[in-house]
Scaffold this active site. Structure first.
Site, PDB file in Angstrom:
ATOM      1  N   HIS A 193      25.032  35.624  36.601  1.00  0.00           N
ATOM      2  CA  HIS A 193      26.308  35.167  36.579  1.00  0.00           C
ATOM      3  C   HIS A 193      26.172  33.796  36.080  1.00  0.00           C
ATOM      4  O   HIS A 193      26.815  32.728  36.785  1.00  0.00           O
ATOM      5  CB  HIS A 193      26.967  35.107  37.791  1.00  0.00           C
ATOM      6  CG  HIS A 193      28.460  34.824  38.027  1.00  0.00           C
ATOM      7  ND1 HIS A 193      29.601  35.618  38.369  1.00  0.00           N
ATOM      8  CD2 HIS A 193      29.149  34.318  36.834  1.00  0.00           C
ATOM      9  CE1 HIS A 193      30.587  35.421  37.938  1.00  0.00           C
ATOM     10  NE2 HIS A 193      30.761  34.528  37.081  1.00  0.00           N
ATOM     11  N   ARG A 253      33.964  39.743  34.640  1.00  0.00           N
ATOM     12  CA  ARG A 253      34.037  40.023  36.118  1.00  0.00           C
ATOM     13  C   ARG A 253      33.324  41.319  36.496  1.00  0.00           C
ATOM     14  O   ARG A 253      33.566  42.365  35.885  1.00  0.00           O
ATOM     15  CB  ARG A 253      35.296  40.184  36.886  1.00  0.00           C
ATOM     16  CG  ARG A 253      35.782  38.784  36.832  1.00  0.00           C
ATOM     17  CD  ARG A 253      35.651  37.857  37.964  1.00  0.00           C
ATOM     18  NE  ARG A 253      36.353  36.690  38.104  1.00  0.00           N
ATOM     19  CZ  ARG A 253      35.734  35.404  37.407  1.00  0.00           C
ATOM     20  NH1 ARG A 253      34.589  35.472  36.926  1.00  0.00           N
ATOM     21  NH2 ARG A 253      36.486  34.170  37.641  1.00  0.00           N
TER      22      ARG A 253
END
Lengths: 319, 319
Positions: free
Chosen positions: A282, A234
């Site tokens: 991502h 993350r």
């Protein structure tokens, strides 16, 4: 994919996400197994027991006091367990998707080998019309790849990297069974110990209060000089300024970055043009929509039957 | 690396290579275990029993009638078994190097994932400052990767690709034991059968009379429309014009090419600038010099003791 759920009822599920339109993303996969509803479409909020979530707003759950299941659309639940309006007794569940884990694993291997074999230099030579055979890679077994995290994702990554011949050592929080070809380090010092040995460090930790900001100047300084970082966890795991400083000092020689503190990564962010950064938007993995809905139904069924939800996470641990 | 060979004698080995200066490449690793000699340095050619070879000239062995061992510096022996001056009774040996097999495997996986995940597009988006998440990859298990060859190299490649979640089917010449997670197809039709199912086809066959020119228009036409080729075998496996035609028709959508009929690939060759080609300069793997010398000594010792050489190949099969 065939949804093999002949007895499945239709569940009413409210979608709670600030950044994404989950109806647009999942609506086509949902029928006839669940009815996805935007909050404003719900006529009786107290009757709603299930929510499908991704980064809900702080007050997202406030109107739905009887939510029993808050299911993430992905493997991460950090934005749900930390949501202040989440009802205290609600089960938080995640997707556990082997396909997604394999996508993650492939992405990790591509990046590990990209750095180990200097594939970027080969691509630049190709573009320049240069036949340059001068670089000789080390044997993979002489390169230690550290993997932070050994859940569904971490294990898939570690196994795929080990199958390409690398020496793999993983840091995990909880003790577990041995896995052939993979050295496991457990306990509170595990991340430091693995980082200190890692020529290439792959982060696939869950985001919790104890892993936030874990990729920082202190950790980078523990790593071997010139080590490589592959950051697929993350964005909030990493202090971005600390990585930039480590790259500029040469302490970290290169980094593959798939996640960022702000996504999309803002225009003009130094990562976009840093020569030592391999940047992806991502995309390390995606869960398939049909599989997410299948698991949503499975979790709704379990909750409605008073059984434990198969995707449930430990809310207090945060993953 | 430590060479653990306390009892090893010193063997006189002639180096026979047209393209490479094997003394420059291996001289430093050779002492004190073998004495590498250029042909012109040999004072008594009839006393020479061992040769270290890579692409020897047609008449390379003519001056050395008593050669008993012709050892390749790599895994391929095609240029040795086909050399017209090779003494009939000489043992031909190859390097069998697990490190090299793992390098090969990593290179194969990088290329497979590069195409499966469209990493090239991601790299172009990165360079252009674009945050583009639009491409959704298929789950790896829904992508069939065919591997041609299942020797030391082929098996390492197949296992690494399978560990990243792909469906792997291999074509092998000889029957063999089952390997978990890998489907094996044997026999004379194996290459065609595997190619017909391969979304991505990886070639690591040895070069023999029956595999020369095997990657041709006929084989490409058998493959699924839009399949990808990863060519890591030998340049002589492929009809280059046939691949160009298949790329231009879209029958093959992309190719990773590491080996070529002429190396270095000539300036101006269409592969250099073809947008669907990922080109590398015969760098899929290297055997380490120390390991090659270690195995050379091992083979010399066996031959001098009248024992079978551990690296011996089947000369009539050609691998």
């Amino acid at each position: 994919m065939t949804l093999d759920m002949p007895g499945a009822g239709v569940f009413d599920v409210v979608v709670l996400s600030e950044p994404f339109d989950l109806i647009a993303l999942f609506g086509a996969s949902a029928a006839p197994f669940v009815r996805l509803l935007r909050p404003e479409e719900v006529t009786d909020p107290e009757a709603i027991r299930y929510a499908l979530c991704w980064c809900p707003s702080d007050e997202a759950f406030a109107a739905f006091p009887n939510i029993e299941l808050a299911m993430s659309i992905a493997a991460g639940v950090d934005s749900i367990v930390s949501c202040p309006s989440l009802p205290q007794g609600a089960t938080v569940a995640r997707v556990r998707d082997d396909d997604q884990a394999h996508l993650m694993a492939g992405f990790a291997v591509w990046n590990v080998i990209h750095h180990h074999r200097r594939m970027g230099d080969m691509q630049r030579n190709h573009a320049a019309g240069l036949w340059d055979r001068s670089f000789t890679p080390r044997p993979p077994r002489e390169t230690t790849v550290g993997v932070l995290g050994f859940g569904l994702m971490g294990r898939a990554c570690a196994e795929a990297i080990a199958a390409a011949g690398f020496t793999v050592v993983v840091a995990r929080h909880r003790d577990g069974a041995p896995v052939a070809g993979i050295e496991q380090v457990c306990g509170p010092e595990a991340v430091d110990q693995v980082a200190a040995r890692a020529d290439i460090l792959v982060n696939v930790l869950p985001l919790t209060e104890s892993t936030r900001d874990i990729l920082d100047a202190r950790l980078f300084a523990l790593m071997p000089k010139g080590a490589v970082l592959v950051q697929m966890g993350r964005g909030e795991h990493m202090i971005e300024e600390d990585l930039l400083a480590a790259l500029d000092s040469g302490q970290i020689s290169a980094a593959s970055l798939d996640v960022f503190r702000q996504e999309p990564l803002p225009e003009g962010h130094p990562f976009w043009t840093h020569p030592a950064v391999v940047l992806t938007p991502h995309k390390a993995s995606v869960s398939t929509r049909a599989e997410t809905i299948r698991q949503l139904v499975e979790n709704c069924e379990a909750i409605s039957a008073g059984a434990p939800a198969p995707g449930a996470v430990d809310r207090s641990a945060g993953y």
